[in-house]
Design a protein around this motif. Structure first.
Motif, PDB file in Angstrom:
ATOM      1  N   VAL A   7       0.852  -1.184   0.000  1.00 32.50           N
ATOM      2  CA  VAL A   7       0.000   0.000   0.000  1.00 32.50           C
ATOM      3  C   VAL A   7       0.890   1.236   0.000  1.00 32.50           C
ATOM      4  O   VAL A   7       1.826   1.338   0.809  1.00 32.50           O
ATOM      5  CB  VAL A   7      -0.929   0.006   1.228  1.00 32.50           C
ATOM      6  CG1 VAL A   7      -1.642   1.350   1.359  1.00 32.50           C
ATOM      7  CG2 VAL A   7      -1.946  -1.111   1.117  1.00 32.50           C
ATOM      8  N   ILE A   8       0.603   2.166  -0.899  1.00 32.65           N
ATOM      9  CA  ILE A   8       1.377   3.404  -1.003  1.00 32.65           C
ATOM     10  C   ILE A   8       0.455   4.589  -0.735  1.00 32.65           C
ATOM     11  O   ILE A   8      -0.258   5.054  -1.631  1.00 32.65           O
ATOM     12  CB  ILE A   8       2.031   3.531  -2.391  1.00 32.65           C
ATOM     13  CG1 ILE A   8       2.965   2.333  -2.633  1.00 32.65           C
ATOM     14  CG2 ILE A   8       2.793   4.852  -2.517  1.00 32.65           C
ATOM     15  CD1 ILE A   8       3.623   2.337  -4.004  1.00 32.65           C
ATOM     16  N   PRO A   9       0.405   5.082   0.501  1.00 29.95           N
ATOM     17  CA  PRO A   9      -0.382   6.282   0.798  1.00 29.95           C
ATOM     18  C   PRO A   9       0.320   7.513   0.214  1.00 29.95           C
ATOM     19  O   PRO A   9       1.556   7.615   0.242  1.00 29.95           O
ATOM     20  CB  PRO A   9      -0.394   6.337   2.331  1.00 29.95           C
ATOM     21  CG  PRO A   9       0.104   5.000   2.787  1.00 29.95           C
ATOM     22  CD  PRO A   9       1.015   4.525   1.715  1.00 29.95           C
ATOM     23  N   ARG A  33       0.901  -7.083  -5.682  1.00 27.62           N
ATOM     24  CA  ARG A  33      -0.156  -6.106  -5.939  1.00 27.62           C
ATOM     25  C   ARG A  33       0.228  -4.793  -5.261  1.00 27.62           C
ATOM     26  O   ARG A  33       0.822  -4.788  -4.182  1.00 27.62           O
ATOM     27  CB  ARG A  33      -1.496  -6.573  -5.363  1.00 27.62           C
ATOM     28  CG  ARG A  33      -2.120  -7.769  -6.052  1.00 27.62           C
ATOM     29  CD  ARG A  33      -3.582  -7.932  -5.630  1.00 27.62           C
ATOM     30  NE  ARG A  33      -3.750  -7.852  -4.178  1.00 27.62           N
ATOM     31  CZ  ARG A  33      -4.871  -7.459  -3.577  1.00 27.62           C
ATOM     32  NH1 ARG A  33      -5.919  -7.074  -4.287  1.00 27.62           N
ATOM     33  NH2 ARG A  33      -4.945  -7.434  -2.243  1.00 27.62           N
ATOM     34  N   ILE A  34      -0.118  -3.691  -5.902  1.00 26.07           N
ATOM     35  CA  ILE A  34       0.178  -2.368  -5.380  1.00 26.07           C
ATOM     36  C   ILE A  34      -1.121  -1.565  -5.339  1.00 26.07           C
ATOM     37  O   ILE A  34      -1.868  -1.542  -6.321  1.00 26.07           O
ATOM     38  CB  ILE A  34       1.204  -1.629  -6.262  1.00 26.07           C
ATOM     39  CG1 ILE A  34       2.524  -2.414  -6.334  1.00 26.07           C
ATOM     40  CG2 ILE A  34       1.451  -0.218  -5.741  1.00 26.07           C
ATOM     41  CD1 ILE A  34       3.482  -1.874  -7.384  1.00 26.07           C
ATOM     42  N   LEU A  35      -1.384  -0.919  -4.210  1.00 25.99           N
ATOM     43  CA  LEU A  35      -2.535  -0.037  -4.089  1.00 25.99           C
ATOM     44  C   LEU A  35      -2.039   1.368  -3.759  1.00 25.99           C
ATOM     45  O   LEU A  35      -1.432   1.596  -2.704  1.00 25.99           O
ATOM     46  CB  LEU A  35      -3.483  -0.514  -2.993  1.00 25.99           C
ATOM     47  CG  LEU A  35      -4.675   0.412  -2.693  1.00 25.99           C
ATOM     48  CD1 LEU A  35      -5.592   0.539  -3.898  1.00 25.99           C
ATOM     49  CD2 LEU A  35      -5.451  -0.077  -1.470  1.00 25.99           C
ATOM     50  N   MET A  62      -7.003   4.024  -5.300  1.00 23.22           N
ATOM     51  CA  MET A  62      -8.073   4.524  -4.441  1.00 23.22           C
ATOM     52  C   MET A  62      -7.846   6.033  -4.341  1.00 23.22           C
ATOM     53  O   MET A  62      -7.023   6.498  -3.551  1.00 23.22           O
ATOM     54  CB  MET A  62      -8.048   3.871  -3.055  1.00 23.22           C
ATOM     55  CG  MET A  62      -9.206   4.284  -2.152  1.00 23.22           C
ATOM     56  SD  MET A  62      -9.118   3.536  -0.482  1.00 23.22           S
ATOM     57  CE  MET A  62      -9.342   1.804  -0.882  1.00 23.22           C
ATOM     58  N   LEU A  63      -8.543   6.778  -5.173  1.00 18.67           N
ATOM     59  CA  LEU A  63      -8.349   8.225  -5.248  1.00 18.67           C
ATOM     60  C   LEU A  63      -9.487   8.912  -4.495  1.00 18.67           C
ATOM     61  O   LEU A  63     -10.623   8.948  -4.965  1.00 18.67           O
ATOM     62  CB  LEU A  63      -8.311   8.685  -6.710  1.00 18.67           C
ATOM     63  CG  LEU A  63      -7.282   7.957  -7.602  1.00 18.67           C
ATOM     64  CD1 LEU A  63      -7.348   8.496  -9.028  1.00 18.67           C
ATOM     65  CD2 LEU A  63      -5.873   8.089  -7.034  1.00 18.67           C
TER      66      LEU A  63
END
Length: 334
Positions: A7-9, A33-35, A62-63
């Motif tokens: 996960v990349i915030p 997987r990258i989010l 997730m924008l």
């Protein structure tokens, strides 16, 4: 094949986002997987995120239409994760080559290890290149059981685990639960304490990630040692009042953490007095609040654990003597 979710915030880090994502998708992971979770950035972050996702099916987006804060991103990432392993990597940081494979291989070989961490290289924002070693170290992993790891954190009174390097088992992350918004700067420390209840921890001397140092870092908003000490105390107290309350030695461990924080604050306050810096009085009061006996018995143990203890004591005594003499001559107050 073992899999990992990353996960990349992101919030207004358009200039860093591509490097962060590239450092992840170039890892030799078998299934990845990258989010990217963007918190309503006002720069070009969303445009860059869409471009990256359109070119790589492993990337999901997730924008957010409005900024819900960093903790919402962390916790939505935990809900999204479904692979064997899990990493939260803020978009102004990036991974060292081979970091994912090293951590996952160690956890595959040690099924009691649920959290791994390593070294972080801190890169000043204006510098060119990260100067990472060409060849990683071999056979450099160490393992610590959960109780010893938890005790080490308490005895140190600090967070010696570097967040960008932390790779965990997803199943244990879901058991440990969410990050706590009430701990804006030390939520990660409280999470590591929770992981210690579930099993062992692995550490590598390899550099696993690069953290950029810049004016917009979240940690840059905490400007004094007293503030950091208050934040650390809140994390330890939150843990031992909740998940850690099940431990029979919970009270003693919390006391160790508070003592360690008090000792550091006490001698830092002495150093500030010697240098004539502001803030020493508030820091000393904080030290005494954490450990009331410090009001009449200086915590010499903190200094005696240092190799330069004698020199430090000597310099402090001389400086305090000069300050006292100046104050008495001028009729002032320390």
């Amino acid at each position: 094949m073992k899999s990992i979710d990353v996960v990349i915030p992101n919030y207004n880090y358009a200039q860093y986002l591509q490097d962060c994502v590239d450092s992840v998708r170039s890892q030799p992971a078998e299934r990845l997987r990258i989010l990217i979770i963007d918190n309503a950035s006002t720069d070009d972050s969303a445009v860059i995120a869409r471009t990256l996702a359109s070119a790589d099916p492993r990337i999901e987006l997730m924008l957010r239409p409005r900024n819900l804060g960093a903790h919402a991103s962390f916790n939505d990432g935990i809900d999204w994760a479904q692979s064997d392993y899990f990493l939260i990597l803020c978009s102004d940081d990036y991974l060292a080559p081979g970091a994912l494979a090293r951590a996952m291989s160690f956890m595959e070989e040690n099924d009691d290890v649920h959290l791994t961490h390593g070294r972080t290289h801190f890169r000043a924002d204006a510098t060119d290149g990260d100067h990472l070693p060409d060849t990683p170290l071999l056979s450099d992993w160490s393992k610590q059981d959960g109780k010893s790891f938890l005790t080490s954190l308490c005895q140190s009174g600090r967070n010696f685990v570097s967040g960008p390097t932390v790779i965990v088992r997803t199943a244990i992350q879901k058991k440990a639960g969410y990050y706590k918004p009430a701990l804006p700067h030390t939520d990660d420390l409280e999470m590591w304490l929770r992981f210690a209840l579930h099993g062992a921890v692995g550490r590598t001397d390899n550099i696993q990630a690069v953290a950029r140092v810049h004016a917009s870092n979240q940690s840059a908003t905490v400007r004094t040692l007293e503030q950091w000490s208050v934040e650390f105390e809140a994390a330890f107290r939150s843990f031992f009042e909740n998940d850690g309350a099940i431990l029979p030695e919970a009270e003693a461990l919390l006391r160790q953490a508070r003592d360690a924080l008090s000792e550091r604050a006490y001698w830092s306050a002495i150093a500030q007095i010697c240098r004539g810096e502001p803030g020493a009085t508030a820091l000393m009061r904080h030290a005494i609040r954490l450990r009331p006996s410090a009001a009449w018995l200086p915590p010499f143990r903190y200094l005696l654990n240092r190799s330069d203890a004698s020199a430090l004591i000597g310099r402090s005594a001389k400086a305090l003597g000069r300050r006292l003499g100046t104050s008495m001559t001028s009729g002032g107050r320390l």
